[in-house]
Structure formats: structure tokens, C-alpha cells
Design a protein around this motif. Structure first.
Motif, PDB file in Angstrom:
ATOM      1  N   ALA A 189       0.817  -1.208   0.000  1.00 30.29           N
ATOM      2  CA  ALA A 189       0.000   0.000   0.000  1.00 30.29           C
ATOM      3  C   ALA A 189       0.852   1.260   0.000  1.00 30.29           C
ATOM      4  O   ALA A 189       0.428   2.311  -0.506  1.00 30.29           O
ATOM      5  CB  ALA A 189      -0.929   0.001   1.212  1.00 30.29           C
ATOM      6  N   ALA A 190       2.079   1.160   0.545  1.00 27.95           N
ATOM      7  CA  ALA A 190       2.987   2.303   0.553  1.00 27.95           C
ATOM      8  C   ALA A 190       3.715   2.471  -0.772  1.00 27.95           C
ATOM      9  O   ALA A 190       4.474   3.434  -0.940  1.00 27.95           O
ATOM     10  CB  ALA A 190       4.007   2.147   1.680  1.00 27.95           C
ATOM     11  N   GLY A 191       3.509   1.522  -1.700  1.00 26.12           N
ATOM     12  CA  GLY A 191       4.100   1.651  -3.025  1.00 26.12           C
ATOM     13  C   GLY A 191       5.314   0.809  -3.275  1.00 26.12           C
ATOM     14  O   GLY A 191       5.898   0.863  -4.362  1.00 26.12           O
ATOM     15  N   ALA A 192       5.722  -0.013  -2.304  1.00 27.77           N
ATOM     16  CA  ALA A 192       6.924  -0.831  -2.474  1.00 27.77           C
ATOM     17  C   ALA A 192       6.632  -2.061  -3.328  1.00 27.77           C
ATOM     18  O   ALA A 192       5.494  -2.532  -3.409  1.00 27.77           O
ATOM     19  CB  ALA A 192       7.464  -1.262  -1.119  1.00 27.77           C
ATOM     20  N   GLU A 193       7.668  -2.583  -3.963  1.00 27.91           N
ATOM     21  CA  GLU A 193       7.609  -3.891  -4.612  1.00 27.91           C
ATOM     22  C   GLU A 193       7.860  -4.937  -3.519  1.00 27.91           C
ATOM     23  O   GLU A 193       8.897  -4.913  -2.862  1.00 27.91           O
ATOM     24  CB  GLU A 193       8.675  -4.001  -5.696  1.00 27.91           C
ATOM     25  CG  GLU A 193       8.759  -5.368  -6.360  1.00 27.91           C
ATOM     26  CD  GLU A 193       9.963  -5.497  -7.279  1.00 27.91           C
ATOM     27  OE1 GLU A 193      10.543  -6.596  -7.337  1.00 27.91           O
ATOM     28  OE2 GLU A 193      10.338  -4.494  -7.920  1.00 27.91           O
ATOM     29  N   VAL A 194       6.915  -5.847  -3.323  1.00 32.22           N
ATOM     30  CA  VAL A 194       6.963  -6.757  -2.180  1.00 32.22           C
ATOM     31  C   VAL A 194       7.175  -8.192  -2.638  1.00 32.22           C
ATOM     32  O   VAL A 194       6.513  -8.664  -3.572  1.00 32.22           O
ATOM     33  CB  VAL A 194       5.668  -6.661  -1.350  1.00 32.22           C
ATOM     34  CG1 VAL A 194       5.728  -7.616  -0.155  1.00 32.22           C
ATOM     35  CG2 VAL A 194       5.445  -5.227  -0.872  1.00 32.22           C
TER      36      VAL A 194
END
Length: 335
Positions: A189-194
Motif C-alpha cells: 500500500a505504501a508503493g513498495a515492490e513486495v
């Protein structure tokens, strides 16, 4: 009222007990939903460290992930709290020490923990009594399932923030259990690639159902630069592995706890210029977690496999999980 208690390793039952009465500064909450956590399982197995340290003893009235409605208030409490839907902080500091005065009651040396430490009865019961100062009101958009996921969500939110998850970063989460998946959700949700690493095909498959494409076993993990690694598992060797795979100048976040001491080589920590962060509690992240859930920014309801009654909790702790793909089991004490 009916309340669930663990009375000895491997022994637990639903008891008939006197309902709590609101002391001055407290509220009594009619519990609508409560989660079963790994900490609860450790009390059932007898492996919980607080039993060794003397911070807890049997019988233990467990349950610290909960939501409900304020049914009674004690002396000095605004009666406007009555009827409000709430969740409560697990960590109850003394309010007087330097840590509490600095806003860090969750690490107060003399703290109680609801359903865990210091004899404070937990929420696997029809009612629970807590200080009104520990309560957070829930908006209408946060239903009972989400409410009982605020406490684990607060831990996971703090882990994602400690990982500095943001657009352009790549975050690796070790352990696709409840906390690991919640951390992955907040990081996404924070925009990181997970990416996630796990051992079991079922949990890895469930992570893919949640929309995560980078799901691997340790042997399959591609050689990618990971800006942060979050250890949300309970294997003693993973803290060192997290430090090994993180990028230089990256961040490692430790939120999982192993059953035996784990070791890291601080020479590697220093020579890679890595920042290491430990996360103990949800306390500083509860309000923000509620906002994320209310907005729909993060929706963890698919994590709940089933909702059972108090009579089924002992079986769940003993390993008889109800059918359902998610890792979390909820309890409705009214059933």
C-alpha cells in the motif's frame, strides 16, 4: 460470564466466572470478536517466555486482539464512551515512569499486557475490563473482523514503516503468516515492490491469491537487491539470513520471535552499513492502522479463515484448525 482460560500446558477450558466491574478510570467492553494469536498458542504449549520470567503464570485468561462495544464505565470516565465500538491497546504501562512519560508505555518495565502479562484478564470472554485511556474508537467503516485485526495490523504497520517501504523500494518479507502478510499488505500500500518467502505450499499459494507475485521458497528466491528485509517468522536462523540478503545501506526489521536464541554477525551489520530495527508492539501504530482499514487502503479480512465460538478455542490451539485458506482464526464469544 463465560471466559476461556489456559490452566496448564496443553490444558484449557471455558469457565464460568464473575463478570468484570469497571474500576475507576476503566471501561468494561462487551466483546464482539477476538483473534487467536501465536502468543496464545505459546501459553497453551507452555513455551511462552513470560512463564519462565515470572511475568505470567497459570491460569491465564488469554486474548489480546479484540473489538467490542463499551457496556460499562467506572468512576471518572466520561459516560459518552457508553455504546461506542472500540479496540484497545494491549500494552498498559504504569503511566509514571520515564518510558511512559515519553510515550513508550509499550516498553514500560512494570506494564501489564491484556491477556498476556501481569494477570490482566484477556478478551477471549464475553466481557473484558481495560483502562479507558487504552481505547480507540472505531468508525462505521471498520467492521468486527477488521476491528479484531487492528492489533496485529498495528505491529505490521510499524514493521512496514521501519522497512521504509515506499515507491521505488523492494521489500522482502520472511514468513507468510498473519504478521508477514499484513506487513506485506502495508508495504504494498505504501508503493513498495513486495516479495515473500515461506516454506509451505499452502501459505505461499494463499499469498498469491492475495495478489503477491513475488512469492518464493528460500531456494527459489531470485538474486535481487532487497532494500529491506522483514523477518516475520520464528526460525532462529532467519535473522542472520535477513542480514545476508539485504542490500548494503538497507534495513532489516525483526518482528518474529524464535523459540531459541538467534544470532547475527554484527561485523556484517557494520560493514554493510545496515540499519536494524526491532518491533515489539502495535501501540504506536493502532490509530494509523484504523485509518488504513477505514479508507480501504488495506483490507486484511481475507486473512481470517473462520470465526468460531469459545468452546472451539482449545481445539484450535491444539492444532485442529477450521477449514479456510487464511492463517487467522477469530472467536465470537457470543456464539
Amino acid at each position: 460470564m463465560r471466559a476461556f482460560a489456559v490452566t496448564a500446558p496443553g490444558e484449557a477450558s471455558v469457565l464460568e466466572v464473575e463478570p468484570p466491574v469497571a474500576a475507576p478510570g476503566e471501561a468494561v467492553v462487551a466483546v464482539e470478536r477476538a483473534g487467536v494469536c501465536g502468543t496464545d498458542a505459546e501459553f497453551f504449549s507452555g513455551e511462552m517466555q513470560y512463564l519462565v520470567d515470572g511475568h505470567a503464570s497459570y491460569p491465564v485468561r488469554i486474548g489480546h486482539e479484540w473489538t467490542g462495544t463499551v457496556a460499562e464505565v467506572g468512576e471518572g470516565v466520561d459516560r459518552a464512551w457508553l455504546g461506542r465500538r472500540v479496540i484497545g491497546d494491549t500494552m498498559l504501562g504504569c503511566g509514571r515512569c520515564r518510558r511512559c512519560r515519553g510515550g513508550n508505555q509499550h516498553v514500560c518495565a512494570d506494564r501489564q499486557e491484556v491477556g498476556i502479562r501481569g494477570g490482566r484478564a484477556g478478551a477471549l470472554a464475553e466481557r473484558v475490563a481495560v483502562p479507558v485511556s487504552s481505547l480507540h474508537e472505531l468508525p462505521d467503516a471498520v467492521d468486527a473482523t477488521l476491528g479484531a485485526l487492528v492489533e496485529p495490523g498495528g505491529n505490521a504497520l510499524r514493521a512496514a514503516r521501519a522497512a521504509n517501504a515506499r515507491p521505488g523500494t523492494r521489500v522482502l518479507v520472511l514468513g507468510p503468516g498473519t504478521i508477514g502478510l499484513l506487513t506485506a499488505m502495508f508495504a504494498r500500500a505504501a508503493g513498495a515492490e513486495v516479495h515473500l518467502v515461506g516454506n509451505h505450499a499452502e501459505s505461499l499459494g494463499f499469498a498469491r491469491l492475495l495478489g503477491f507475485d513475488g512469492v518464493w521458497t528460500a531456494d527459489e528466491l531470485p538474486r535481487l537487491p532487497f532494500d529491506a528485509v522483514v523477518d516475520a517468522a520464528n526460525a532462529a536462523e532467519l535473522p542472520a539470513w535477513a542480514l545476508d540478503v539485504v542490500e548494503p545501506s538497507g534495513r532489516v526489521v525483526y518482528i518474529g520471535l524464535a523459540g531459541r536464541p538467534s544470532r547475527i554477525d554484527t561485523r556484517e551489520l557494520v560493514l554493510k552499513d545496515v540499519t536494524a530495527v526491532g518491533v515489539l508492539s502495535a501501540s504506536p501504530g493502532l490509530a494509523e492502522t484504523i485509518r488504513h482499514y477505514a479508507s480501504g487502503h488495506v483490507d486484511p479480512r481475507p486473512l481470517v479463515a473462520a470465526t468460531v465460538g469459545l468452546d472451539e478455542v482449545a481445539g484450535v490451539l491444539a492444532g485442529a484448525r477450521p477449514p479456510g485458506p487464511g492463517p487467522k482464526v477469530h472467536v465470537d464469544p457470543r456464539v
